[in-house]
Design a protein around this motif. Structure first.
Motif, PDB file in Angstrom:
ATOM      1  N   ASN A  15      54.139 -59.741 -35.271  1.00  0.00           N
ATOM      2  CA  ASN A  15      52.903 -59.484 -35.151  1.00  0.00           C
ATOM      3  C   ASN A  15      52.074 -58.651 -36.101  1.00  0.00           C
ATOM      4  O   ASN A  15      50.915 -58.167 -35.674  1.00  0.00           O
ATOM      5  N   ASN A  16      52.581 -58.250 -37.266  1.00  0.00           N
ATOM      6  CA  ASN A  16      51.946 -57.452 -38.100  1.00  0.00           C
ATOM      7  C   ASN A  16      51.115 -58.437 -39.283  1.00  0.00           C
ATOM      8  O   ASN A  16      51.739 -59.397 -39.575  1.00  0.00           O
ATOM      9  N   VAL A  17      49.884 -57.989 -39.458  1.00  0.00           N
ATOM     10  CA  VAL A  17      49.171 -58.700 -40.383  1.00  0.00           C
ATOM     11  C   VAL A  17      49.220 -58.186 -41.911  1.00  0.00           C
ATOM     12  O   VAL A  17      49.536 -57.077 -42.069  1.00  0.00           O
ATOM     13  N   PHE A  18      49.578 -59.070 -42.851  1.00  0.00           N
ATOM     14  CA  PHE A  18      49.775 -58.806 -44.160  1.00  0.00           C
ATOM     15  C   PHE A  18      49.019 -59.836 -44.846  1.00  0.00           C
ATOM     16  O   PHE A  18      48.626 -60.997 -44.567  1.00  0.00           O
ATOM     17  N   VAL A  19      48.498 -59.108 -45.896  1.00  0.00           N
ATOM     18  CA  VAL A  19      47.385 -60.161 -46.879  1.00  0.00           C
ATOM     19  C   VAL A  19      48.138 -60.942 -48.184  1.00  0.00           C
ATOM     20  O   VAL A  19      48.965 -60.117 -48.702  1.00  0.00           O
ATOM     21  N   SER A  20      47.787 -61.754 -48.501  1.00  0.00           N
ATOM     22  CA  SER A  20      48.245 -62.436 -49.684  1.00  0.00           C
ATOM     23  C   SER A  20      47.221 -63.035 -50.336  1.00  0.00           C
ATOM     24  O   SER A  20      46.267 -63.579 -49.819  1.00  0.00           O
ATOM     25  N   CYS A  21      46.987 -62.979 -51.745  1.00  0.00           N
ATOM     26  CA  CYS A  21      45.770 -63.447 -52.577  1.00  0.00           C
ATOM     27  C   CYS A  21      46.228 -64.588 -53.677  1.00  0.00           C
ATOM     28  O   CYS A  21      47.441 -64.452 -54.026  1.00  0.00           O
ATOM     29  N   LYS A  22      45.354 -65.213 -54.047  1.00  0.00           N
ATOM     30  CA  LYS A  22      45.621 -66.308 -54.980  1.00  0.00           C
ATOM     31  C   LYS A  22      46.127 -65.551 -56.450  1.00  0.00           C
ATOM     32  O   LYS A  22      46.782 -66.024 -57.403  1.00  0.00           O
ATOM     33  N   THR A  23      45.332 -64.434 -56.829  1.00  0.00           N
ATOM     34  CA  THR A  23      45.688 -64.031 -58.020  1.00  0.00           C
ATOM     35  C   THR A  23      45.509 -62.313 -57.881  1.00  0.00           C
ATOM     36  O   THR A  23      44.872 -61.791 -56.797  1.00  0.00           O
TER      37      THR A  23
ATOM     38  N   VAL B  47      59.848 -61.832 -46.874  1.00  0.00           N
ATOM     39  CA  VAL B  47      58.897 -62.175 -47.687  1.00  0.00           C
ATOM     40  C   VAL B  47      60.035 -62.036 -49.092  1.00  0.00           C
ATOM     41  O   VAL B  47      60.952 -60.777 -48.963  1.00  0.00           O
ATOM     42  N   THR B  48      59.772 -62.804 -50.189  1.00  0.00           N
ATOM     43  CA  THR B  48      60.598 -62.529 -51.472  1.00  0.00           C
ATOM     44  C   THR B  48      60.008 -62.616 -52.570  1.00  0.00           C
ATOM     45  O   THR B  48      58.812 -62.978 -52.692  1.00  0.00           O
ATOM     46  N   ILE B  49      60.288 -61.339 -53.512  1.00  0.00           N
ATOM     47  CA  ILE B  49      59.583 -61.241 -54.498  1.00  0.00           C
ATOM     48  C   ILE B  49      59.559 -62.052 -55.437  1.00  0.00           C
ATOM     49  O   ILE B  49      60.953 -62.381 -55.821  1.00  0.00           O
TER      50      ILE B  49
ATOM     51  N   PHE C  27      55.315 -50.698 -59.007  1.00  0.00           N
ATOM     52  CA  PHE C  27      54.118 -51.593 -59.327  1.00  0.00           C
ATOM     53  C   PHE C  27      53.068 -51.548 -58.329  1.00  0.00           C
ATOM     54  O   PHE C  27      53.479 -51.399 -56.992  1.00  0.00           O
ATOM     55  N   GLU C  28      51.911 -51.781 -58.554  1.00  0.00           N
ATOM     56  CA  GLU C  28      50.749 -52.011 -57.762  1.00  0.00           C
ATOM     57  C   GLU C  28      50.603 -53.066 -56.787  1.00  0.00           C
ATOM     58  O   GLU C  28      50.466 -53.182 -55.642  1.00  0.00           O
ATOM     59  N   LYS C  29      51.007 -54.270 -57.750  1.00  0.00           N
ATOM     60  CA  LYS C  29      50.978 -55.706 -56.939  1.00  0.00           C
ATOM     61  C   LYS C  29      52.104 -56.392 -57.279  1.00  0.00           C
ATOM     62  O   LYS C  29      53.074 -56.350 -58.295  1.00  0.00           O
ATOM     63  N   ILE C  30      52.693 -57.089 -56.222  1.00  0.00           N
ATOM     64  CA  ILE C  30      53.718 -58.120 -56.514  1.00  0.00           C
ATOM     65  C   ILE C  30      53.333 -59.486 -55.755  1.00  0.00           C
ATOM     66  O   ILE C  30      52.503 -59.556 -54.901  1.00  0.00           O
ATOM     67  N   LYS C  31      53.976 -60.445 -56.448  1.00  0.00           N
ATOM     68  CA  LYS C  31      53.615 -61.766 -55.759  1.00  0.00           C
ATOM     69  C   LYS C  31      54.890 -62.086 -54.787  1.00  0.00           C
ATOM     70  O   LYS C  31      56.098 -61.952 -55.335  1.00  0.00           O
ATOM     71  N   ILE C  32      54.660 -62.698 -53.808  1.00  0.00           N
ATOM     72  CA  ILE C  32      55.923 -62.860 -52.676  1.00  0.00           C
ATOM     73  C   ILE C  32      55.576 -64.221 -52.213  1.00  0.00           C
ATOM     74  O   ILE C  32      54.540 -65.006 -52.323  1.00  0.00           O
ATOM     75  N   SER C  33      56.844 -64.671 -51.959  1.00  0.00           N
ATOM     76  CA  SER C  33      56.644 -66.099 -51.038  1.00  0.00           C
ATOM     77  C   SER C  33      57.387 -65.634 -49.606  1.00  0.00           C
ATOM     78  O   SER C  33      58.058 -64.925 -49.390  1.00  0.00           O
TER      79      SER C  33
ATOM     80  N   THR D 222      51.538 -53.487 -53.072  1.00  0.00           N
ATOM     81  CA  THR D 222      52.921 -53.250 -52.469  1.00  0.00           C
ATOM     82  C   THR D 222      52.585 -52.059 -51.442  1.00  0.00           C
ATOM     83  O   THR D 222      53.374 -52.196 -50.657  1.00  0.00           O
ATOM     84  N   ARG D 223      51.449 -51.298 -51.407  1.00  0.00           N
ATOM     85  CA  ARG D 223      51.239 -50.401 -50.512  1.00  0.00           C
ATOM     86  C   ARG D 223      51.010 -51.043 -49.156  1.00  0.00           C
ATOM     87  O   ARG D 223      51.195 -50.573 -48.082  1.00  0.00           O
ATOM     88  N   TRP D 224      50.154 -52.123 -49.149  1.00  0.00           N
ATOM     89  CA  TRP D 224      49.918 -53.123 -47.979  1.00  0.00           C
ATOM     90  C   TRP D 224      51.298 -53.509 -47.350  1.00  0.00           C
ATOM     91  O   TRP D 224      51.476 -53.294 -46.183  1.00  0.00           O
ATOM     92  N   LEU D 225      52.031 -54.080 -48.316  1.00  0.00           N
ATOM     93  CA  LEU D 225      52.978 -54.725 -47.720  1.00  0.00           C
ATOM     94  C   LEU D 225      54.117 -53.609 -47.171  1.00  0.00           C
ATOM     95  O   LEU D 225      54.543 -53.769 -46.136  1.00  0.00           O
ATOM     96  N   ALA D 226      54.287 -52.453 -47.666  1.00  0.00           N
ATOM     97  CA  ALA D 226      55.079 -51.393 -47.286  1.00  0.00           C
ATOM     98  C   ALA D 226      54.925 -50.851 -45.960  1.00  0.00           C
ATOM     99  O   ALA D 226      55.548 -50.666 -45.136  1.00  0.00           O
ATOM    100  N   SER D 227      53.606 -50.960 -45.676  1.00  0.00           N
ATOM    101  CA  SER D 227      52.835 -50.226 -44.296  1.00  0.00           C
ATOM    102  C   SER D 227      53.340 -51.299 -43.151  1.00  0.00           C
ATOM    103  O   SER D 227      53.357 -50.951 -41.937  1.00  0.00           O
ATOM    104  N   GLN D 228      53.599 -52.667 -43.575  1.00  0.00           N
ATOM    105  CA  GLN D 228      53.941 -53.620 -42.403  1.00  0.00           C
ATOM    106  C   GLN D 228      55.265 -53.954 -42.418  1.00  0.00           C
ATOM    107  O   GLN D 228      55.821 -54.607 -41.414  1.00  0.00           O
ATOM    108  N   ALA D 229      56.281 -53.580 -43.578  1.00  0.00           N
ATOM    109  CA  ALA D 229      57.523 -53.911 -43.458  1.00  0.00           C
ATOM    110  C   ALA D 229      58.370 -52.923 -42.597  1.00  0.00           C
ATOM    111  O   ALA D 229      58.053 -51.800 -42.028  1.00  0.00           O
ATOM    112  N   GLN D 230      59.688 -53.214 -42.150  1.00  0.00           N
ATOM    113  CA  GLN D 230      60.417 -52.754 -41.452  1.00  0.00           C
ATOM    114  C   GLN D 230      61.707 -52.528 -42.054  1.00  0.00           C
ATOM    115  O   GLN D 230      62.175 -53.049 -43.080  1.00  0.00           O
TER     116      GLN D 230
END
Length: 282
Positions: A181-189, A229-231, A254-260, A274-282
């Motif tokens: 139920n945590n929201v995380f963001v992904s962008c095209k570039t 999510v996989t880096i 790194f500030e940004k990573i691409k995930i699948s 990475t800081r967005w993702l880290a705040s939602q990771a467990q």
């Protein structure tokens, strides 16, 4: 014949430096060769001089239909200050190269040019991507200006530090788990990530953020169950990210990573902070 060829090559190289090179990429290659040979004087000679400064003022006045007229003493002071900074920083760049394995062991990976133009005057920032002992470093020659004598430095160059380490490759394929139920963001570039971050940090209203998300450049992702999510790819290695990682303030350097990842049976991928993702990771 060989001596004549070597002599001519030497003369051409010297002329390139004296004239600032023919184009930014050629200049970048020539600058690397000068760093490799420890030729500090040839590089510092590209620092802006008084004639260059007067030429720039003249061109600026033409473009603006104005009359900017600093005194000769002001121009002299500016030129001397720039030359001192250029001389010091070129020395620092040479020293950093020695600290990390020596310029004699360095190779030029590529020359990155960011062209720009101001009031009809051609300019450029040149990034030298240099490899020493399998690690890559960046050297920046910024605010270069193409004057009537060729390319010159209007600012001092800088050693930007490490940009790639083989150790980073171990992060590719690493998996993280996002809480249910945590929201995380992904962008095209990566640029889309930066643009969204600016909107979120600014005083923009929710409608502007929603409009950006609806454009398809970025998307929000949420699942009632944990998401793995996989880096896939690593973004730019920055000094700020390196500092935070060293101080245990960040998960990765790194500030940004691409995930699948997979949500509701759909495979997705995208860039995120990475800081967005880290705040939602467990």
């Amino acid at each position: 014949m060989k001596l004549k060829t070597l002599f001519c090559a030497s003369i051409i190289s010297t002329l390139l430096v004296a004239c600032g090179g023919t184009d930014p990429e050629s200049l970048g290659k020539d600058l690397f060769e000068k760093l490799q040979s420890g030729d500090k004087d040839s590089i510092t000679n590209l620092s802006i001089n008084e004639d260059d400064y007067y030429w720039l003022i003249s061109k600026t006045n033409e473009a603006k239909a104005s009359s900017k007229s600093p005194t000769p003493s002001e121009v002299e002071k500016k030129v001397k200050k720039t030359k001192r900074k250029v001389t010091k920083n070129v020395g620092d760049i040479l020293s950093y190269g020695k600290m990390h394995g020596g310029w004699e062991n360095a190779s030029l990976v590529r020359v990155e040019v960011k062209a720009k133009e101001t009031k009809g005057i051609e300019g450029a920032d040149i990034y030298l991507h240099v490899e020493i002992n399998e690690k890559q470093y960046r050297v920046l020659f910024d605010d270069l200006v193409n004057t009537d004598r060729g390319w010159v430095m209007s600012d001092s160059p800088r050693w930007l530090g490490l940009s790639y380490d083989p150790q980073f490759d171990k992060l590719i394929g690493e998996k993280l788990s996002v809480k249910p139920n945590n929201v995380f963001v992904s962008c095209k570039t990566p640029l889309n990530v930066t643009s969204l971050d600016i909107l979120l940090r600014g005083k923009n209203n929710d409608s502007e953020v929603s409009e950006f998300l609806n454009s398809g450049k970025c998307s929000t992702n949420k699942s009632s169950s944990a998401v793995t999510v996989t880096i896939e790819e690593l973004g730019e290695y920055t000094m700020d990210a390196k500092r935070k990682f060293a101080n245990n303030e960040a998960e990765f350097p790194f500030e940004k990573i691409k995930i699948s990842f997979e949500i509701d049976g759909q495979q997705k991928s995208g860039w995120t902070y990475t800081r967005w993702l880290a705040s939602q990771a467990q």
